[in-house]
Design a protein around this motif. Structure first.
Motif, PDB file in Angstrom:
ATOM      1  N   ALA A   1       0.726  -1.380  -0.173  1.00  0.00           N
ATOM      2  CA  ALA A   1      -0.066  -0.066   0.092  1.00  0.00           C
ATOM      3  C   ALA A   1       0.977   1.452  -0.217  1.00  0.00           C
ATOM      4  O   ALA A   1       0.653   2.099  -0.868  1.00  0.00           O
ATOM      5  CB  ALA A   1      -0.990  -0.010   1.284  1.00  0.00           C
ATOM      6  N   VAL A   2       1.887   1.361   0.848  1.00  0.00           N
ATOM      7  CA  VAL A   2       2.654   2.485   1.107  1.00  0.00           C
ATOM      8  C   VAL A   2       3.632   2.746  -0.128  1.00  0.00           C
ATOM      9  O   VAL A   2       3.774   3.950  -0.804  1.00  0.00           O
ATOM     10  CB  VAL A   2       3.184   2.647   2.182  1.00  0.00           C
ATOM     11  CG1 VAL A   2       2.310   2.997   3.120  1.00  0.00           C
ATOM     12  CG2 VAL A   2       4.377   1.594   2.573  1.00  0.00           C
ATOM     13  N   GLU A   3       4.059   1.509  -0.775  1.00  0.00           N
ATOM     14  CA  GLU A   3       4.854   1.535  -2.047  1.00  0.00           C
ATOM     15  C   GLU A   3       4.011   2.054  -3.374  1.00  0.00           C
ATOM     16  O   GLU A   3       4.550   2.992  -4.123  1.00  0.00           O
ATOM     17  CB  GLU A   3       5.349   0.124  -2.110  1.00  0.00           C
ATOM     18  CG  GLU A   3       6.534   0.198  -3.640  1.00  0.00           C
ATOM     19  CD  GLU A   3       5.685   0.059  -4.847  1.00  0.00           C
ATOM     20  OE1 GLU A   3       6.374   0.340  -5.674  1.00  0.00           O
ATOM     21  OE2 GLU A   3       4.810  -0.658  -4.754  1.00  0.00           O
ATOM     22  N   VAL A   4       2.618   1.832  -3.212  1.00  0.00           N
ATOM     23  CA  VAL A   4       1.968   2.160  -4.395  1.00  0.00           C
ATOM     24  C   VAL A   4       1.628   3.650  -4.311  1.00  0.00           C
ATOM     25  O   VAL A   4       1.641   4.389  -5.176  1.00  0.00           O
ATOM     26  CB  VAL A   4       0.502   1.373  -4.268  1.00  0.00           C
ATOM     27  CG1 VAL A   4      -0.538   2.169  -5.154  1.00  0.00           C
ATOM     28  CG2 VAL A   4       0.896  -0.011  -4.807  1.00  0.00           C
ATOM     29  N   VAL A   5       1.388   3.968  -3.114  1.00  0.00           N
ATOM     30  CA  VAL A   5       1.197   5.557  -2.603  1.00  0.00           C
ATOM     31  C   VAL A   5       2.445   6.399  -3.135  1.00  0.00           C
ATOM     32  O   VAL A   5       2.331   7.473  -3.858  1.00  0.00           O
ATOM     33  CB  VAL A   5       1.161   5.989  -1.071  1.00  0.00           C
ATOM     34  CG1 VAL A   5       1.111   7.494  -0.906  1.00  0.00           C
ATOM     35  CG2 VAL A   5      -0.433   5.347  -0.676  1.00  0.00           C
ATOM     36  N   GLY A   6       3.776   5.992  -2.823  1.00  0.00           N
ATOM     37  CA  GLY A   6       4.717   6.641  -3.129  1.00  0.00           C
ATOM     38  C   GLY A   6       5.069   6.455  -4.838  1.00  0.00           C
ATOM     39  O   GLY A   6       5.334   7.747  -5.099  1.00  0.00           O
TER      40      GLY A   6
ATOM     41  N   THR B   1       8.493  15.053  -3.024  1.00  0.00           N
ATOM     42  CA  THR B   1       9.562  14.152  -2.918  1.00  0.00           C
ATOM     43  C   THR B   1       9.655  13.719  -1.738  1.00  0.00           C
ATOM     44  O   THR B   1      10.064  12.535  -1.331  1.00  0.00           O
ATOM     45  CB  THR B   1      10.806  15.081  -3.166  1.00  0.00           C
ATOM     46  OG1 THR B   1      10.897  15.376  -4.778  1.00  0.00           O
ATOM     47  CG2 THR B   1      12.310  14.341  -2.956  1.00  0.00           C
ATOM     48  N   THR B   2       9.535  14.487  -0.595  1.00  0.00           N
ATOM     49  CA  THR B   2       9.479  14.117   0.750  1.00  0.00           C
ATOM     50  C   THR B   2       8.440  12.891   1.030  1.00  0.00           C
ATOM     51  O   THR B   2       8.724  11.902   1.796  1.00  0.00           O
ATOM     52  CB  THR B   2       9.061  15.371   1.490  1.00  0.00           C
ATOM     53  OG1 THR B   2      10.070  16.180   1.502  1.00  0.00           O
ATOM     54  CG2 THR B   2       9.089  15.049   3.327  1.00  0.00           C
ATOM     55  N   TRP B   3       7.275  13.266   0.649  1.00  0.00           N
ATOM     56  CA  TRP B   3       6.261  12.147   0.836  1.00  0.00           C
ATOM     57  C   TRP B   3       6.594  10.812   0.036  1.00  0.00           C
ATOM     58  O   TRP B   3       6.462   9.639   0.646  1.00  0.00           O
ATOM     59  CB  TRP B   3       4.961  12.662   0.257  1.00  0.00           C
ATOM     60  CG  TRP B   3       4.339  13.479   1.218  1.00  0.00           C
ATOM     61  CD1 TRP B   3       3.954  14.960   0.933  1.00  0.00           C
ATOM     62  CD2 TRP B   3       4.049  13.342   2.656  1.00  0.00           C
ATOM     63  NE1 TRP B   3       3.495  15.411   2.247  1.00  0.00           N
ATOM     64  CE2 TRP B   3       3.633  14.469   3.242  1.00  0.00           C
ATOM     65  CE3 TRP B   3       3.994  12.282   3.446  1.00  0.00           C
ATOM     66  CZ2 TRP B   3       3.303  14.367   4.532  1.00  0.00           C
ATOM     67  CZ3 TRP B   3       3.672  12.526   4.860  1.00  0.00           C
ATOM     68  CH2 TRP B   3       3.174  13.517   5.312  1.00  0.00           C
ATOM     69  N   VAL B   4       7.253  11.017  -1.300  1.00  0.00           N
ATOM     70  CA  VAL B   4       7.775   9.664  -1.759  1.00  0.00           C
ATOM     71  C   VAL B   4       8.552   9.076  -0.962  1.00  0.00           C
ATOM     72  O   VAL B   4       8.636   7.771  -1.079  1.00  0.00           O
ATOM     73  CB  VAL B   4       8.153   9.925  -3.171  1.00  0.00           C
ATOM     74  CG1 VAL B   4       9.126   8.884  -3.894  1.00  0.00           C
ATOM     75  CG2 VAL B   4       7.019  10.270  -4.293  1.00  0.00           C
TER      76      VAL B   4
ATOM     77  N   LEU C   1       8.927   3.446   4.444  1.00  0.00           N
ATOM     78  CA  LEU C   1       7.819   2.652   5.167  1.00  0.00           C
ATOM     79  C   LEU C   1       7.666   1.595   4.513  1.00  0.00           C
ATOM     80  O   LEU C   1       7.450   0.432   4.997  1.00  0.00           O
ATOM     81  CB  LEU C   1       6.540   3.537   5.355  1.00  0.00           C
ATOM     82  CG  LEU C   1       6.687   4.770   6.324  1.00  0.00           C
ATOM     83  CD1 LEU C   1       5.243   5.479   6.166  1.00  0.00           C
ATOM     84  CD2 LEU C   1       6.574   4.067   7.642  1.00  0.00           C
ATOM     85  N   ALA C   2       7.850   1.407   3.209  1.00  0.00           N
ATOM     86  CA  ALA C   2       7.368   0.136   2.417  1.00  0.00           C
ATOM     87  C   ALA C   2       8.600  -0.828   2.734  1.00  0.00           C
ATOM     88  O   ALA C   2       8.437  -1.858   2.968  1.00  0.00           O
ATOM     89  CB  ALA C   2       7.471   0.340   0.963  1.00  0.00           C
ATOM     90  N   PHE C   3       9.960  -0.183   2.704  1.00  0.00           N
ATOM     91  CA  PHE C   3      10.919  -1.170   3.066  1.00  0.00           C
ATOM     92  C   PHE C   3      10.881  -1.669   4.613  1.00  0.00           C
ATOM     93  O   PHE C   3      11.294  -2.865   4.971  1.00  0.00           O
ATOM     94  CB  PHE C   3      12.480  -0.457   2.676  1.00  0.00           C
ATOM     95  CG  PHE C   3      12.637  -0.717   1.094  1.00  0.00           C
ATOM     96  CD1 PHE C   3      13.152  -1.751   0.552  1.00  0.00           C
ATOM     97  CD2 PHE C   3      12.352   0.534   0.369  1.00  0.00           C
ATOM     98  CE1 PHE C   3      13.330  -1.962  -0.726  1.00  0.00           C
ATOM     99  CE2 PHE C   3      12.842   0.486  -0.851  1.00  0.00           C
ATOM    100  CZ  PHE C   3      13.218  -0.811  -1.392  1.00  0.00           C
ATOM    101  N   LEU C   4      10.715  -0.849   5.398  1.00  0.00           N
ATOM    102  CA  LEU C   4      10.287  -0.961   6.903  1.00  0.00           C
ATOM    103  C   LEU C   4       9.266  -2.261   7.068  1.00  0.00           C
ATOM    104  O   LEU C   4       9.646  -3.216   7.699  1.00  0.00           O
ATOM    105  CB  LEU C   4      10.071  -0.034   7.585  1.00  0.00           C
ATOM    106  CG  LEU C   4       9.800  -0.184   9.023  1.00  0.00           C
ATOM    107  CD1 LEU C   4      10.983  -0.574   9.713  1.00  0.00           C
ATOM    108  CD2 LEU C   4       8.886   0.901   9.655  1.00  0.00           C
ATOM    109  N   PHE C   5       8.070  -2.114   6.238  1.00  0.00           N
ATOM    110  CA  PHE C   5       7.263  -3.217   6.409  1.00  0.00           C
ATOM    111  C   PHE C   5       7.605  -4.416   5.647  1.00  0.00           C
ATOM    112  O   PHE C   5       7.300  -5.450   6.088  1.00  0.00           O
ATOM    113  CB  PHE C   5       5.718  -2.742   5.811  1.00  0.00           C
ATOM    114  CG  PHE C   5       5.035  -1.658   6.529  1.00  0.00           C
ATOM    115  CD1 PHE C   5       5.135  -1.673   7.899  1.00  0.00           C
ATOM    116  CD2 PHE C   5       4.437  -0.288   5.971  1.00  0.00           C
ATOM    117  CE1 PHE C   5       4.566  -0.736   8.768  1.00  0.00           C
ATOM    118  CE2 PHE C   5       3.989   0.510   6.951  1.00  0.00           C
ATOM    119  CZ  PHE C   5       3.984   0.237   8.423  1.00  0.00           C
TER     120      PHE C   5
END
Length: 106
Positions: free
Chosen positions: A11-16, A32-35, A41-45
């Protein structure tokens, strides 16, 4: 819980990825900050997910489902064309994810 982390990673990778176009080549600060936050977060999850889910299965799901979601978002919200060939390609990606999960289920 591993699959919950995996779904959060997707989900967060898709958002980014959806926000990448808004960064204008990483020249706009907030997009850029949000990406970068989304990818972190994607890598953390994902790292939490692979403690339980086999890496091959997790990565196949992450990349496959993420790809399918981005194609849909691109077509619906970013004005990208959607052809029969693209739909067939996404279908093959999803079929591959399903097959990997069936094999990993034993």
């Amino acid at each position: 819980m591993g699959y919950v982390y995996l779904l959060l990673a997707i989900a967060v990778e898709v958002v980014g990825t959806s926000l990448l176009k808004a960064t204008a080549g990483f020249t706009k600060f907030w997009p850029t900050t949000w990406v970068l936050i989304a990818y972190a977060l994607a890598f953390l999850f994902m790292a939490q997910s692979v403690k339980v889910v086999p890496v091959g299965v997790a990565y196949a799901m992450w990349s496959g489902l993420g790809t399918a979601a981005i194609v849909a978002i691109g077509a619906m919200f970013l004005g990208e064309p959607l052809s029969l060939l693209k739909v067939a390609g996404v279908g093959l990606v999803i079929a591959g994810v399903v097959v990997l999960n069936l094999d990993g289920a034993h």
